[in-house]
Write a protein that holds these residues in place. Sequence first.
Motif, mmCIF file in Angstrom:
data_model
loop_
_atom_site.group_PDB
_atom_site.id
_atom_site.type_symbol
_atom_site.label_atom_id
_atom_site.label_comp_id
_atom_site.label_asym_id
_atom_site.label_seq_id
_atom_site.Cartn_x
_atom_site.Cartn_y
_atom_site.Cartn_z
ATOM 1 N N UNK A 60 0.849 -1.191 0.000
ATOM 2 C CA UNK A 60 0.000 0.000 0.000
ATOM 3 C C UNK A 60 0.882 1.236 0.000
ATOM 4 N N UNK A 61 0.506 2.229 -0.809
ATOM 5 C CA UNK A 61 1.184 3.524 -0.797
ATOM 6 C C UNK A 61 0.234 4.556 -0.204
ATOM 7 N N UNK A 62 0.620 5.130 0.917
ATOM 8 C CA UNK A 62 -0.113 6.244 1.526
ATOM 9 C C UNK A 62 0.666 7.499 1.169
ATOM 10 N N UNK A 63 0.181 8.238 0.167
ATOM 11 C CA UNK A 63 1.023 9.291 -0.417
ATOM 12 C C UNK A 63 0.799 10.673 0.198
ATOM 13 N N UNK A 64 -0.065 10.769 1.193
ATOM 14 C CA UNK A 64 -0.221 12.017 1.950
ATOM 15 C C UNK A 64 -0.302 11.633 3.423
ATOM 16 N N UNK A 65 0.802 11.094 3.924
ATOM 17 C CA UNK A 65 0.814 10.433 5.229
ATOM 18 C C UNK A 65 0.719 11.387 6.400
ATOM 19 N N UNK A 118 8.850 5.203 5.810
ATOM 20 C CA UNK A 118 8.503 6.621 5.749
ATOM 21 C C UNK A 118 9.516 7.380 4.897
ATOM 22 N N UNK A 119 9.008 8.322 4.102
ATOM 23 C CA UNK A 119 9.906 9.131 3.263
ATOM 24 C C UNK A 119 9.187 10.401 2.846
ATOM 25 N N UNK A 120 9.961 11.423 2.490
ATOM 26 C CA UNK A 120 9.376 12.642 1.936
ATOM 27 C C UNK A 120 9.230 12.470 0.426
ATOM 28 N N UNK A 121 8.150 13.014 -0.103
ATOM 29 C CA UNK A 121 7.916 12.882 -1.544
ATOM 30 C C UNK A 121 6.951 13.969 -2.005
ATOM 31 N N UNK A 122 7.274 14.565 -3.141
ATOM 32 C CA UNK A 122 6.454 15.588 -3.782
ATOM 33 C C UNK A 122 5.732 14.933 -4.954
ATOM 34 N N UNK A 123 4.410 14.967 -4.953
ATOM 35 C CA UNK A 123 3.633 14.339 -6.026
ATOM 36 C C UNK A 123 3.901 14.956 -7.392
ATOM 37 N N UNK A 179 10.492 12.010 -10.393
ATOM 38 C CA UNK A 179 10.951 10.669 -10.024
ATOM 39 C C UNK A 179 9.929 9.974 -9.136
ATOM 40 N N UNK A 180 9.041 9.228 -9.753
ATOM 41 C CA UNK A 180 8.037 8.467 -9.015
ATOM 42 C C UNK A 180 8.574 7.090 -8.663
ATOM 43 N N UNK A 181 7.969 6.409 -7.671
ATOM 44 C CA UNK A 181 8.442 5.064 -7.286
ATOM 45 C C UNK A 181 8.025 4.013 -8.306
ATOM 46 N N UNK A 182 8.538 4.159 -9.527
ATOM 47 C CA UNK A 182 8.120 3.277 -10.622
ATOM 48 C C UNK A 182 8.751 1.892 -10.552
ATOM 49 N N UNK A 233 -0.680 9.306 -13.429
ATOM 50 C CA UNK A 233 0.591 8.731 -12.977
ATOM 51 C C UNK A 233 0.381 7.655 -11.918
ATOM 52 N N UNK A 234 -0.751 7.699 -11.226
ATOM 53 C CA UNK A 234 -1.051 6.635 -10.271
ATOM 54 C C UNK A 234 -1.272 5.301 -10.990
ATOM 55 N N UNK A 235 -1.945 5.366 -12.132
ATOM 56 C CA UNK A 235 -2.362 4.145 -12.825
ATOM 57 C C UNK A 235 -1.215 3.165 -13.078
#
Length: 271
Positions: free
Chosen positions: A104-109, A193-198, A202-205, A232-234
């Motif tokens: 699971x990716x929680x992208x606004x944690x 846990x990590x910081x990430x800008x949507x 560089x997405x976690x592809x 980009x989520x798809x």
Amino acid sequence: MPVLAEVGQHDLERSARILRARAGIVIGTHKHEMVARTLGLRTKGMGLRSVKEYLDHLEQNAHSPEWEAFVNAFTINHTAFFREQHHFDILAKFAQTRKKPFSVWCCAASTGEEPYTIAMTLRESCPQPDVGVSILATDIDTRAIERAREGVYSLERAQPVPEDYLKKYFQRGTGRHAGMVRAKPSIRDMIEFDTFNLLSANWPTDRKFDAIFCRNTMIYFDKPTQTRILERFAPVLKPGGLLFAGHSENFTYLTQAFRLQGQTVYELAER
């Protein structure tokens, strides 16, 4: 101590453009007072004499540490344990139908209440949750992610957690830590846990997810940005994967990549 010049309309509009370009966050005109106060504080904190100097510094120094503080100042960390309970009921049933590894990716944690709720849900619903079950929890706010990583909350914040879960998954503080709880390793170790800008390029592809939680975040972006993020989520969802949205968010008319499955829950459309 430098004397601050008044924050003018041009400064407000310029700061809004800079924030939108960097983080995708759209600041409404009704928040001008808050923006002006924040700009004044950040300018003063850097020892500069005007907001123009402060904004010049940001635009001329793309890697300045001040960018982190600037973006953090405008992020809103409104979250809670087991917020929108029906999503976790759906996640629990969904996880039981999927093969491992389950991710699971929680992208606004934010400060961590949501990913810890996901972790508790999966520990309760997945056989052998220590094997092949993982959560990636990211947020653009570096301070929020640090708090999430610590996993320490007041009993008041933890009130939505069922009492049996509280005993099973949290340690109660004693002495000077009385009135606080901390997430136990049994759920902390499930989460990266990590910081990430949507808006990052560089997405976690390199990994695929069974479910993505992006709740109450898209409302801060304009429609074109929302559509771009959804598209980009798809590719990072596994076939049949689920996207969980916030209660006030509707993606039905933004993309064909997802189809509405239930209340603010979307399923990846077949490609």
